[in-house]
Scaffold this motif. Structure first.
Motif, PDB file in Angstrom:
ATOM      1  N   ASP A 186       0.834  -1.209   0.000  1.00 19.89           N
ATOM      2  CA  ASP A 186       0.000   0.000   0.000  1.00 19.89           C
ATOM      3  C   ASP A 186       0.866   1.255   0.000  1.00 19.89           C
ATOM      4  OD1 ASP A 186       0.822  -0.944   2.460  1.00 19.89           O
ATOM      5  OD2 ASP A 186      -0.690   0.193   3.554  1.00 19.89           O
ATOM      6  N   GLU A 197       3.894   1.408  -1.072  1.00 17.16           N
ATOM      7  CA  GLU A 197       4.587   1.491  -2.357  1.00 17.16           C
ATOM      8  C   GLU A 197       3.695   2.175  -3.385  1.00 17.16           C
ATOM      9  OE1 GLU A 197       5.499  -2.627  -2.908  1.00 17.16           O
ATOM     10  OE2 GLU A 197       6.723  -2.565  -1.094  1.00 17.16           O
ATOM     11  N   ALA A 198       2.413   1.808  -3.372  1.00 19.23           N
ATOM     12  CA  ALA A 198       1.500   2.430  -4.324  1.00 19.23           C
ATOM     13  C   ALA A 198       1.415   3.934  -4.062  1.00 19.23           C
ATOM     14  CB  ALA A 198       0.119   1.795  -4.212  1.00 19.23           C
ATOM     15  N   ARG A 199       1.417   4.301  -2.777  1.00 19.01           N
ATOM     16  CA  ARG A 199       1.334   5.722  -2.454  1.00 19.01           C
ATOM     17  C   ARG A 199       2.614   6.445  -2.887  1.00 19.01           C
ATOM     18  NH1 ARG A 199       0.182   6.300   3.495  1.00 19.01           N
ATOM     19  NH2 ARG A 199      -0.733   4.254   3.192  1.00 19.01           N
ATOM     20  N   GLU A 216       2.545   7.083  -6.450  1.00 21.15           N
ATOM     21  CA  GLU A 216       1.658   8.222  -6.716  1.00 21.15           C
ATOM     22  C   GLU A 216       2.417   9.536  -6.495  1.00 21.15           C
ATOM     23  OE1 GLU A 216      -1.582  10.034  -8.011  1.00 21.15           O
ATOM     24  OE2 GLU A 216      -1.159   7.900  -8.113  1.00 21.15           O
ATOM     25  N   THR A 269       0.447   6.046 -14.407  1.00 20.17           N
ATOM     26  CA  THR A 269       1.272   4.998 -13.808  1.00 20.17           C
ATOM     27  C   THR A 269       1.222   3.780 -14.718  1.00 20.17           C
ATOM     28  OG1 THR A 269      -0.606   4.247 -12.519  1.00 20.17           O
ATOM     29  CG2 THR A 269       0.916   5.744 -11.439  1.00 20.17           C
ATOM     30  N   ALA A 324       3.070  -1.573 -11.159  1.00 24.27           N
ATOM     31  CA  ALA A 324       3.311  -1.205  -9.766  1.00 24.27           C
ATOM     32  C   ALA A 324       4.578  -0.389  -9.603  1.00 24.27           C
ATOM     33  CB  ALA A 324       3.399  -2.455  -8.906  1.00 24.27           C
ATOM     34  N   ASP A 325       5.428  -0.321 -10.636  1.00 27.47           N
ATOM     35  CA  ASP A 325       6.710   0.348 -10.436  1.00 27.47           C
ATOM     36  C   ASP A 325       7.128   1.178 -11.642  1.00 27.47           C
ATOM     37  OD1 ASP A 325       7.050  -1.723 -12.101  1.00 27.47           O
ATOM     38  OD2 ASP A 325       8.593  -2.747 -10.948  1.00 27.47           O
TER      39      ASP A 325
END
Lengths: 212, 517
Positions: free
Chosen positions: B80, B82-84, B87, B102, B105-106
């Motif tokens: 979570d 990491e997602a933030r 962002e 995006t 995930a990276d």
């Protein structure tokens, strides 16, 4: 707003000649602050709510008070959904909230539980706020702690009376007889009445003028 | 995009985003890995170059990894966060162009068409990305090409950390890259390997029809996307609307009227914003920055979502009166910290709602003094327990009508509102006006005691009504109800007081719980 029938004029006390007329005293004079003391003060306050014009009702209490109002009991008098409770941390805040609410004409009735004697300045400020906003105020005071600025002061005591005799007289099983004494009145005479609330018809019955 | 200018897409890939995020906060020397629980085992989620050099790889079990490298330090991964963090990076990347989305995930994908020259050209922009990422401790690989697919391929598979394909040279740039650069399924990659098609160039040269027959359309779609024969969108995430306005003053102000005027200007702009989004503010925060760099905050919590500056402004007065302006205020910032949807409403002569709005304003004003949660209303609740037969809820979140907690039942009934409400508050027997915590009194046996001694008063019961038996709700453990059943009695006394008593037959004792009148 309310589910209650419109206010009915209370029966004037017709038994004694020069006794003050109940109707001149009870639906409390609007845009003024009144006081009530005695063991039946809560019932008096509930009755005042039942007779208030449409609009919000605000009941101001202090946070530390342990007892609480029971809306199921109040529902016998008026719709408790109309009531807004304000819980003030101390007496000064309670007075400030009362003043703010009285000054707002959206409020029909402001009830304030007072725990210490109000001085003349505080009483007068409440009175002026009520005059500005046109709202009625009612302070529930401990015995003998009234303010000189109050418009009227009532002492209300529940009062036991034997059920009425005779056929057709329904036993008063559901309500308490209250003795209302008007012990201060700035514009009128004093008086005393025995009053009974009929919770099925939402009607206030003056049973008989009480002897002084 | 327009046909005249070719699109240019940049792809940014942060191969070690999870571990870089943690190591930025707590720098560590030596092998480090983040672990993620998958089923029953801890597996390596992300690792730093030192750990990779020790022979570890992603997806390896943690137990194996420890055997390889006893010095390994680990931390649990936080997808979570990491997602933030991604962002945050997305917002940061908007420095290069306004159109950033995006990618997985990276990764980030930037549509830099027409904006590269602002950074001094494409090469300079890629260098700038690499420098800034390195300075902030992030591993970055970036690619820039005509299509999103090609940029992704260059970022992931080109030799250097940054790679660029000149406009129109996508095919040449991609030709030497392996087929894994085309964002394919592992099964497709294995199939292509088996056919001997190892590079994109080989795949491009192969006949399309047999490939489509064998692998389905997905493979060729990926290839066409990379080569620019099929379009692919860069979808930037929508910015959440930002409800804040600020005012910077050339000269500091200190008078209350001036601050109110400044607040009025801020409020008008804020309310316009709220109006566009059909939302209303529930909490407003006014920050006053003083000349001495100190700041004061005034928070206003409203009893109902609002966006009418004329109504909100007077509510600020009380808060502003208490602010110490010090040497003066030179910046004001107003933010709606909590907003709620407030659809535009048609004004009709019948439903003015003026009275209700005034009551809401009053609740707000009272709430600023004693706290909004201390202004309450009663709500009926479905219980026979006297103290649970109603709820006390904050008035700001419950209108005078049915609250949300009783919406379905109330809405389903077709009865008129009045009948409805009388039903909600109906009690089987008369209930006292006041309830207090049960006060024990002396008494024996199942009938109310005579005389009744309560609060230092000696009362003589004249008429008793009861008992009304109320059983505890066994599915709740209410501390007051541990004595079991209660038999309630209404007692009229000769002295006038009318009390509500109860007797607990399972653990005999008498209590007073309420008073009528």
């Amino acid at each position: 707003m309310s589910s209650l029938p419109p206010s009915l004029p209370a029966k004037p006390a017709a038994h004694r000649g020069p006794a003050p007329v109940f109707a001149s005293a009870f639906p409390l004079r609007p845009a003024r602050v009144h006081e009530v003391c005695g063991a039946g003060a809560t019932a008096f306050a509930a009755l005042t709510c039942a007779r208030a014009r449409a609009g919000a009702l605000i009941w101001i209490r202090e946070t530390w008070m342990r007892d609480q109002l029971n809306p199921l009991g109040l529902a016998d008098f008026f719709d408790p959904s109309r009531l807004i409770l304000a819980r003030a941390p101390d007496a000064v805040d309670a007075l400030a909230v009362a003043e703010e609410a009285l000054r707002d004409s959206a409020v029909a009735l402001v009830l304030l539980e007072v725990t210490r004697p109000l001085d003349l300045r505080e009483g007068r400020r409440l009175q002026l706020a009520a005059k500005t906003g046109g709202s009625t105020g009612l302070c529930l005071i401990p015995e003998g702690m009234g303010s000189n600025a109050a418009e009227t002061r009532w002492r209300v005591q529940p009062h036991w009376a034997a059920p009425p005799e005779g056929r057709g007289a329904a036993p008063r099983s559901d309500s308490t007889l209250l003795r209302w004494q008007l012990i201060k009145n700035k514009s009128g005479t004093l008086g005393a009445w025995d009053v009974c609330w009929n919770r099925t018809t939402y009607r206030l019955d003056v049973v008989s003028p009480a002897a002084e | 995009m327009s046909a005249g200018t070719g699109r240019r897409i940049a792809s940014m890939w942060f191969p070690r985003l999870p571990s870089d995020r943690v190591l930025r906060a707590t720098p560590l020397e030596g092998p480090f890995a983040l672990t993620l629980r998958e089923g029953n085992t801890e597996r390596i989620h992300c690792l730093n170059p030192a750990a990779e050099a020790a022979g570890l790889a992603r997806g390896m079990g943690l137990a194996d990894a420890r055997a390889f490298c006893p010095a390994l330090m680990t931390d649990p991964a936080r997808p979570d966060r990491e997602a933030r963090f991604l962002e945050v990076l997305r917002r940061w990347a908007m420095r290069y162009c306004p159109w950033v989305g995006t990618d997985g995930a990276d990764g980030l994908v930037l549509d830099v068409t027409g904006s590269a020259h602002l950074m001094g050209g494409e090469e300079a922009m890629l260098d700038d990305m690499a420098t800034r990422a390195a300075r902030s401790g992030l591993t970055l690989r970036a690619g820039l090409a005509d299509t999103r697919g090609a940029a992704w391929a260059l970022a992931h598979h080109a030799r250097g950390a940054t790679a660029r394909a000149a406009p129109g040279e996508t095919a040449q740039a991609l030709a030497p890259l392996p087929v894994t650069a085309l964002r394919l399924d592992p099964a497709e990659i294995a199939g292509l390997e088996r056919l001997g098609l190892r590079t994109v160039g080989a795949l491009e040269a192969a006949a399309r029809a047999p490939l489509a027959r064998r692998f389905g359309p997905g493979l060729l779609v990926r290839l066409d996307q990379a080569m620019g024969r099929q379009g692919e969108a860069v979808s930037p995430a929508g910015e959440a609307p930002h409800y804040a306005t600020r005012l910077t003053l050339p000269e500091p102000i200190g008078l209350e009227a001036d601050v109110m005027e400044g607040t009025r200007r801020l409020l008008e702009r804020l309310c316009e914003k709220l109006d566009h989004q059909e939302t209303g503010a529930r909490t407003l925060c006014l920050t006053l920055r003083r000349v001495d760099r100190d700041s004061r905050q005034v928070e206003l919590r409203l009893a109902a979502p609002m966006r009418d500056p004329v109504r909100i402004l007077p509510l600020f007065r009380r808060g502003l009166e208490e602010v110490d302006a010090g040497y003066g205020i030179d910046q004001m910032r107003l933010e709606a910290t909590l907003v709620e949807p407030l659809p535009a409403r048609q004004l009709s002569p019948r439903a003015t709602g003026g009275d209700r709005a005034r009551v809401e304003d009053l609740i707000t004003r009272i709430g600023t003094r004693i706290g909004l949660e201390n202004v309450q209303r009663f709500r009926p609740a479905d219980s026979h327990i006297p103290e649970r037969a109603f709820q006390v809820v904050p008035a700001a979140f419950a209108g005078p009508e049915a609250g949300p907690e009783m919406g379905p039942e109330m809405g389903a009934e077709a009865e008129p509102h009045t009948a409805n409400r009388a039903g909600a508050w109906a009690a089987p027997r008369p209930r006292p006006l006041r309830l207090f915590p049960p006060e024990p009194i002396a008494g024996h046996g199942p009938r109310p005691p005579v005389p009744l001694r309560w609060r230092r008063m000696s009362l003589t019961p004249v008429r008793v009504t009861g008992p009304e038996r109320i059983a505890p709700e066994w599915w709740f453990d209410l501390p007051g109800w541990r004595r079991g059943l209660r038999d309630y009695w209404t007692v009229d006394t000769r002295e006038g007081r009318r009390l509500w008593l109860f007797h607990t037959p399972q653990d005999p004792a008498w209590f007073v719980e309420g008073e009528f009148a």
